[in-house]
Motif scaffolding. Structure first.
Motif, mmCIF file in Angstrom:
data_model
loop_
_atom_site.group_PDB
_atom_site.id
_atom_site.type_symbol
_atom_site.label_atom_id
_atom_site.label_comp_id
_atom_site.label_asym_id
_atom_site.label_seq_id
_atom_site.Cartn_x
_atom_site.Cartn_y
_atom_site.Cartn_z
ATOM 1 N N ASP A 40 53.738 34.282 47.698
ATOM 2 C CA ASP A 40 53.163 33.582 48.854
ATOM 3 C C ASP A 40 52.969 34.537 50.037
ATOM 4 O OD1 ASP A 40 53.151 31.213 47.423
ATOM 5 O OD2 ASP A 40 54.879 30.346 48.463
ATOM 6 N N ALA A 41 53.911 35.449 50.227
ATOM 7 C CA ALA A 41 53.820 36.407 51.331
ATOM 8 C C ALA A 41 52.591 37.292 51.187
ATOM 9 C CB ALA A 41 55.080 37.267 51.385
ATOM 10 N N VAL A 42 52.363 37.809 49.998
ATOM 11 C CA VAL A 42 51.200 38.678 49.765
ATOM 12 C C VAL A 42 49.910 37.884 49.987
ATOM 13 C CG1 VAL A 42 49.949 39.994 48.009
ATOM 14 C CG2 VAL A 42 52.427 40.278 48.249
ATOM 15 N N LYS A 43 49.903 36.634 49.566
ATOM 16 C CA LYS A 43 48.735 35.773 49.780
ATOM 17 C C LYS A 43 48.475 35.591 51.273
ATOM 18 C CE LYS A 43 46.806 31.308 48.492
ATOM 19 N NZ LYS A 43 47.027 30.017 47.859
ATOM 20 N N ILE A 44 49.528 35.327 52.043
ATOM 21 C CA ILE A 44 49.390 35.173 53.496
ATOM 22 C C ILE A 44 48.843 36.453 54.117
ATOM 23 C CG2 ILE A 44 50.712 34.946 55.661
ATOM 24 C CD1 ILE A 44 52.526 32.936 54.107
ATOM 25 N N VAL A 45 49.375 37.588 53.702
ATOM 26 C CA VAL A 45 48.924 38.874 54.238
ATOM 27 C C VAL A 45 47.439 39.090 53.942
ATOM 28 C CG1 VAL A 45 49.139 41.385 53.961
ATOM 29 C CG2 VAL A 45 51.184 39.980 54.210
ATOM 30 N N ASN A 46 47.015 38.714 52.757
ATOM 31 C CA ASN A 46 45.618 38.919 52.366
ATOM 32 C C ASN A 46 44.656 37.928 53.002
ATOM 33 O OD1 ASN A 46 46.202 41.141 50.748
ATOM 34 N ND2 ASN A 46 46.568 39.871 48.950
ATOM 35 N N GLU A 47 45.144 36.750 53.390
ATOM 36 C CA GLU A 47 44.250 35.702 53.881
ATOM 37 C C GLU A 47 44.303 35.471 55.390
ATOM 38 O OE1 GLU A 47 45.091 32.205 51.582
ATOM 39 O OE2 GLU A 47 44.351 33.115 49.731
ATOM 40 N N ALA A 48 45.366 35.891 56.045
ATOM 41 C CA ALA A 48 45.504 35.630 57.480
ATOM 42 C C ALA A 48 45.345 36.921 58.275
ATOM 43 C CB ALA A 48 46.876 35.016 57.757
ATOM 44 N N ASP A 49 45.019 36.771 59.555
ATOM 45 C CA ASP A 49 44.892 37.956 60.404
ATOM 46 C C ASP A 49 46.136 38.173 61.260
ATOM 47 O OD1 ASP A 49 44.613 35.882 62.184
ATOM 48 O OD2 ASP A 49 42.702 36.550 63.006
ATOM 49 N N PHE A 50 47.198 37.480 60.931
ATOM 50 C CA PHE A 50 48.479 37.580 61.633
ATOM 51 C C PHE A 50 49.083 38.975 61.442
ATOM 52 C CE2 PHE A 50 53.186 36.771 61.220
ATOM 53 C CZ PHE A 50 53.430 36.492 62.561
ATOM 54 N N ILE A 51 49.453 39.622 62.542
ATOM 55 C CA ILE A 51 50.135 40.917 62.472
ATOM 56 C C ILE A 51 51.465 40.775 63.211
ATOM 57 C CG2 ILE A 51 50.073 43.374 63.047
ATOM 58 C CD1 ILE A 51 47.016 43.197 62.882
ATOM 59 N N PRO A 52 52.557 40.659 62.453
ATOM 60 C CA PRO A 52 53.864 40.465 63.085
ATOM 61 C C PRO A 52 54.412 41.752 63.688
ATOM 62 C CG PRO A 52 54.107 40.669 60.719
ATOM 63 C CD PRO A 52 52.632 40.696 60.995
ATOM 64 N N THR A 53 55.353 41.590 64.593
ATOM 65 C CA THR A 53 56.058 42.737 65.165
ATOM 66 C C THR A 53 57.033 43.306 64.136
ATOM 67 O OG1 THR A 53 55.935 41.612 67.311
ATOM 68 C CG2 THR A 53 57.416 43.500 67.146
ATOM 69 N N TYR A 54 57.683 42.400 63.365
ATOM 70 C CA TYR A 54 58.627 42.780 62.309
ATOM 71 C C TYR A 54 58.459 41.856 61.111
ATOM 72 C CZ TYR A 54 61.149 45.551 65.772
ATOM 73 O OH TYR A 54 61.488 46.466 66.728
ATOM 74 N N ILE A 55 58.789 42.378 59.934
ATOM 75 C CA ILE A 55 58.814 41.591 58.707
ATOM 76 C C ILE A 55 60.247 41.616 58.180
ATOM 77 C CG2 ILE A 55 57.977 41.388 56.328
ATOM 78 C CD1 ILE A 55 55.460 42.978 57.256
ATOM 79 N N LEU A 78 49.465 45.686 56.514
ATOM 80 C CA LEU A 78 50.652 45.646 57.372
ATOM 81 C C LEU A 78 51.590 46.821 57.115
ATOM 82 C CD1 LEU A 78 51.543 41.826 57.270
ATOM 83 C CD2 LEU A 78 50.086 43.050 58.899
ATOM 84 N N SER A 79 51.087 47.872 56.515
ATOM 85 C CA SER A 79 51.933 49.006 56.113
ATOM 86 C C SER A 79 52.695 49.644 57.273
ATOM 87 C CB SER A 79 51.095 50.062 55.401
ATOM 88 O OG SER A 79 50.099 50.569 56.273
ATOM 89 N N SER A 80 52.173 49.533 58.485
ATOM 90 C CA SER A 80 52.854 50.159 59.623
ATOM 91 C C SER A 80 53.851 49.223 60.316
ATOM 92 C CB SER A 80 51.821 50.658 60.637
ATOM 93 O OG SER A 80 51.107 49.557 61.168
ATOM 94 N N VAL A 81 53.916 47.969 59.890
ATOM 95 C CA VAL A 81 54.857 47.019 60.496
ATOM 96 C C VAL A 81 56.257 47.279 59.936
ATOM 97 C CG1 VAL A 81 55.474 44.581 60.753
ATOM 98 C CG2 VAL A 81 53.059 45.266 60.776
ATOM 99 N N PRO A 82 57.251 47.435 60.799
ATOM 100 C CA PRO A 82 58.615 47.669 60.306
ATOM 101 C C PRO A 82 59.119 46.495 59.460
ATOM 102 C CG PRO A 82 58.465 48.084 62.669
ATOM 103 C CD PRO A 82 57.182 47.435 62.265
ATOM 104 N N VAL A 83 59.680 46.826 58.304
ATOM 105 C CA VAL A 83 60.223 45.824 57.398
ATOM 106 C C VAL A 83 61.741 45.916 57.421
ATOM 107 C CG1 VAL A 83 60.369 45.049 55.000
ATOM 108 C CG2 VAL A 83 58.189 45.909 55.904
ATOM 109 N N ILE A 84 62.378 44.778 57.596
ATOM 110 C CA ILE A 84 63.829 44.703 57.620
ATOM 111 C C ILE A 84 64.278 43.887 56.419
ATOM 112 C CG2 ILE A 84 65.844 43.887 58.897
ATOM 113 C CD1 ILE A 84 63.943 44.321 61.439
ATOM 114 N N VAL A 85 65.056 44.505 55.556
ATOM 115 C CA VAL A 85 65.622 43.789 54.422
ATOM 116 C C VAL A 85 66.675 42.852 54.987
ATOM 117 C CG1 VAL A 85 66.932 44.016 52.288
ATOM 118 C CG2 VAL A 85 65.128 45.666 52.831
ATOM 119 N N TYR A 86 66.606 41.576 54.598
ATOM 120 C CA TYR A 86 67.476 40.535 55.129
ATOM 121 C C TYR A 86 68.112 39.833 53.934
ATOM 122 C CZ TYR A 86 68.617 36.178 57.651
ATOM 123 O OH TYR A 86 69.259 35.091 58.198
ATOM 124 N N THR A 87 69.334 40.215 53.593
ATOM 125 C CA THR A 87 69.906 39.826 52.314
ATOM 126 C C THR A 87 71.415 39.615 52.378
ATOM 127 O OG1 THR A 87 70.056 40.506 49.980
ATOM 128 C CG2 THR A 87 70.194 42.247 51.634
#
Length: 137
Positions: A40-55, A78-87
């Motif tokens: 679902d996340a990849v689908k959202i990234v491909n279909e929306a123009d939303f650019i978050p500050t963090y993922i 979104l390759s330049s958006v910082p990704v935080i593993v949340y686990t």
């Protein structure tokens, strides 16, 4: 002042709710988009123009693991958006692998909304934080 936003990818309903509560209490965060899994996340990234500050990405999810999702996001617009593993995992192997895959931080899910609010406030304030983020309450 820029609008601070995030994209949370987590299959657990309770964890998404806790995250939302902590975001309400954290300063400077105005928007959060959520996905229940990596597909679902990849689908959202491909279909929306939303650019978050963090993922924020959970590691243990159905359909696509958090590591697979991290790889897909690092190859997306979104390759330049910082990704935080949340686990919940504090496994050293997971910590090292996600760092090599390009995650900005590794956050072990805190046990309280208050602790999570504090960490989110620190992250969104832009202060320098270590890669591995863990709180004990």
């Amino acid at each position: 002042m820029s609008i601070r936003s995030c994209f949370l990818i987590d299959d657990d309903d309770d964890d998404r709710e806790i995250f939302a509560l902590a975001l309400e209490n954290a300063h400077g965060v105005s928007r959060c988009i959520m996905a229940k899994n990596g597909v679902d996340a990849v689908k959202i990234v491909n279909e929306a123009d939303f650019i978050p500050t963090y993922i924020f990405i959970d590691l243990n999810m159905p359909l696509m693991s958090g590591k697979e999702c991290l790889l897909a996001l690092k190859k997306s617009r979104l390759s330049s958006v910082p990704v935080i593993v949340y686990t919940t995992s504090s496994n050293c192997k997971d910590v090292e692998e996600t760092k090599k895959l390009g995650a900005a931080h590794y956050l072990v899910k805190p046990t309280s909304v208050t602790a999570l609010t504090g960490i989110l406030s620190d992250i969104f304030s832009g202060i320098t934080l270590p890669y591995y983020l863990y709180t004990e309450v």
